[in-house]
Every structure is written in C-alpha cells, then in structure tokens.
Design an enzyme around this catalytic site. Structure first.
Site, mmCIF file in Angstrom:
data_model
loop_
_atom_site.group_PDB
_atom_site.id
_atom_site.type_symbol
_atom_site.label_atom_id
_atom_site.label_comp_id
_atom_site.label_asym_id
_atom_site.label_seq_id
_atom_site.Cartn_x
_atom_site.Cartn_y
_atom_site.Cartn_z
ATOM 1 C CD GLN A 50 -3.223 0.685 2.039
ATOM 2 O OE1 GLN A 50 -3.306 -0.410 2.584
ATOM 3 N NE2 GLN A 50 -4.124 1.622 2.218
ATOM 4 C CG ASP A 51 0.514 4.154 1.922
ATOM 5 O OD1 ASP A 51 0.435 5.144 1.188
ATOM 6 O OD2 ASP A 51 -0.472 3.561 2.389
#
Length: 217
Positions: A50-51
């Site tokens: 995701q990040d």
C-alpha cells in the site's frame, strides 16, 4: 504515463513538499526502484503493498522490504513464517528483498512515497493512477504472471486481472492483525512456483542471501 497531467501534478506536489522542508521516504532515486529491478517484461510474480514504510531508514522502494540493518517489520516476519511452513525456508535475519525483485518479483506499493513519520500521507496525489497503469500493463503482457493479493486493498486494486491467463492468489494481509485469519497457511509461494514451472518458467528462489549487503549495487 510520465507525460500525463496527473503525473505533472504529482511532481509539483512532491517538489512543494520538499520546498516546505518535508522529508520524503524513500529517497528520490529509489521512488521507482521496484521497476528498475523488475522491468515489466521480466515480471513473473506481483506482490502489492500500500504505502512505503514511514520510519527512518526503512523504505527503499520495494513493498514489504527494508534496508539491511533495519529490524524486520512484523508483516515481513509473518511472510517469513509462511515461507518456512510452505517451502521449509528458514526465516532470513534481515528484511532486504532485492534478490526476489531481481528474479522477476515485482514488489509494488500502490503509493510510492510518504512523508517521514506520517503514515499514508501521500495517498490521493496521483501515485495510485500510476501504479494502476503498471498493473494493467502486466495484466496485458503476453506471458502469464502470478498475482499475490494480500488484504482487501490489494485485492480491490487488482480486481480486473484476467484470471483465465494469470494466477491470482488471494489471502488476508500478513499483518499481525490478520495473518492468523488465513495468510498463515495460504501456501502462495509453492503455488506460484508450481504455476511458473507449468508454464515453462524457472521457479522463484525465495531464499534470501545471508549477507544482504552483497546484493546491493
């Protein structure tokens, strides 16, 4: 994609962040490290994150991976547990995954930058469109690919992948919050290798070098 208006807006956002004195992870030369190590024509497996990690010294452009000398994050500890159960591979003493990337494992975060110590701080500024385009390009490639989609975010992002051509493996996220709900025991690594071999490709060697520094160039 780099000529797209949204990419120009993204660049402007990142420049403004730097001009404000914000620290951004990973370092600029590593924003596209996943693609540098795993060009689209070499992709055999896709793992979506995701990040980037937002702690000091962790992120270096590959999802789930951390620099040599950095403590292995909890999700990666669980990935190692599953590798041990699935393929009998002892857990590595580090979290540096570049040897996977060099074999064709695209370790792609949805968002490629983050403000230091501020989780998810660069979401919604254009990176998601860029990484959607990467996944579309892999999906349209002539050769079959394994997609390992861990958690609902990754599963939604790659929902359009053609399952008649590619192997799509789904499981809960390896985070300690969800790993025991089905990630541990999913056996994705052996399934991926069996699929690749059935299509005439070499399997991925999921073992990591004992000395991660030897894998840096």
């Amino acid at each position: 994609e780099f000529a797209s208006a949204y990419m120009a807006d993204l660049k402007q956002f990142l420049v403004a962040q730097k001009n404000e004195g914000r620290q951004i992870f990973p370092r600029g030369p590593e924003y596209f490290r996943a693609l540098d190590l795993t060009p689209l024509d070499k992709v055999r497996v896709v793992i979506l994150g995701q990040d980037p990690y937002h702690g000091d010294g962790q992120a270096h452009g590959l999802c789930f991976s951390v620099r040599p000398g950095v403590r292995t994050p909890p999700s990666l500890v669980n990935i190692y547990k599953e590798l041990n159960t699935d393929l009998g591979i002892p857990p590595a003493r580090h979290g540096f995954l570049e040897s996977w990337a060099r074999q064709g494992v695209l370790l792609l975060n949805s968002v490629l930058t983050v403000r230091a110590r501020e989780r998810a701080s660069h979401q919604g500024h254009g990176w998601e469109k860029f990484t959607d385009a990467i996944i579309r390009a892999v999906n349209e490639a002539e050769h079959p690919v394994v997609f390992m989609l861990w958690g609902s975010y990754a599963q939604k992002k790659a929902a359009f992948v053609d399952r008649s051509r590619h192997l799509v493996l789904r499981a809960p996220h390896p985070s300690p919050l969800s790993a025991h709900s089905g990630f541990l025991g999913c056996r994705h690594f052996s399934q991926a290798n069996a699929f690749l071999e059935s299509k005439g490709f070499d399997p991925i060697d999921w073992r990591l070098p004992e000395n991660p520094a030897a894998d840096i160039n």
